[in-house]
Design a protein around this motif. Structure first.
Motif, PDB file in Angstrom:
ATOM      1  N   TRP A 285       0.838  -1.196   0.000  1.00 21.48           N
ATOM      2  CA  TRP A 285       0.000   0.000   0.000  1.00 21.48           C
ATOM      3  C   TRP A 285       0.870   1.242   0.000  1.00 21.48           C
ATOM      4  O   TRP A 285       1.973   1.258   0.520  1.00 21.48           O
ATOM      5  N   ARG A 286       0.342   2.268  -0.627  1.00 17.50           N
ATOM      6  CA  ARG A 286       0.994   3.582  -0.685  1.00 17.50           C
ATOM      7  C   ARG A 286       0.569   4.341   0.550  1.00 17.50           C
ATOM      8  O   ARG A 286      -0.614   4.426   0.866  1.00 17.50           O
ATOM      9  N   ASN A 287       1.516   4.887   1.261  1.00 19.76           N
ATOM     10  CA  ASN A 287       1.226   5.617   2.483  1.00 19.76           C
ATOM     11  C   ASN A 287       1.287   7.114   2.203  1.00 19.76           C
ATOM     12  O   ASN A 287       2.352   7.647   1.907  1.00 19.76           O
TER      13      ASN A 287
ATOM     14  N   THR B  25       1.113  10.980   3.257  1.00 15.65           N
ATOM     15  CA  THR B  25       1.253  11.910   4.369  1.00 15.65           C
ATOM     16  C   THR B  25       1.300  13.312   3.796  1.00 15.65           C
ATOM     17  O   THR B  25       1.602  13.499   2.623  1.00 15.65           O
TER      18      THR B  25
ATOM     19  N   GLY C 283      -1.314  11.722   8.406  1.00 17.78           N
ATOM     20  CA  GLY C 283      -0.111  10.900   8.449  1.00 17.78           C
ATOM     21  C   GLY C 283       0.933  11.516   9.357  1.00 17.78           C
ATOM     22  O   GLY C 283       0.880  12.690   9.702  1.00 17.78           O
TER      23      GLY C 283
ATOM     24  N   LEU D 269       6.995   9.101   7.700  1.00 20.04           N
ATOM     25  CA  LEU D 269       6.578   7.744   7.361  1.00 20.04           C
ATOM     26  C   LEU D 269       6.998   7.407   5.929  1.00 20.04           C
ATOM     27  O   LEU D 269       6.942   8.258   5.045  1.00 20.04           O
TER      28      LEU D 269
END
Length: 142
Positions: A34-36, A38, A51, A55
């Motif tokens: 998954w793409r996080n 922020t 976010g 990260l």
């Protein structure tokens, strides 16, 4: 900036383009990831932050490792993570995750191969079951 420097910068892919390429590769290889996101966005007169700073850009579960998490920070060639990103990567590594800074898809291929993804993928295709192999990064059996 000189015109040669400007040209070199223009030819270098943007970080967002590198991320898109990596995400497409992971989807194609059926790697759980998954793409996080922020950052912050304007909301009325102020901003809303989402976010936690630092990260990593992408999280993935390394195939064949029984749930080994990898935290992946994407950077353009020649760029380095921010101090916040370095601290966060170290936190993940100390917690038992694999942490990596990548600059292209090849770096992700190397990361997956180090955990036996290629062997796992091929043996699953030919025999229908995964082979056991020790991860070169974390030492766990996969």
């Amino acid at each position: 900036m000189t015109s040669a420097t400007q040209l070199a910068a223009a030819l270098k892919p943007r970080e967002a383009d590198i991320q898109r390429t990596i995400l497409a590769y992971l989807r194609r290889r059926r790697v759980l990831h998954w793409r996080n996101n922020t950052g912050a966005m304007k909301r009325g007169k102020g901003y809303v932050r989402f976010g936690e700073r630092g990260l990593p850009d992408i999280f993935l579960v390394l195939p064949g490792t029984q749930g080994q998490l990898a935290a992946v920070e994407v950077k353009r060639k020649g760029e380095r993570p921010t101090p916040e990103q370095n601290v966060m990567l170290m936190r993940f590594i100390k917690a038992g995750c694999v942490g990596a800074v990548v600059t292209d898809v090849r770096d992700v291929e190397i990361l997956l191969d180090a955990c036996g993804w290629d062997t796992l993928y091929r043996s699953t295709l030919t025999s229908g079951r995964a082979s056991s192999r020790s991860c070169k990064l974390c030492g766990r059996e996969g």
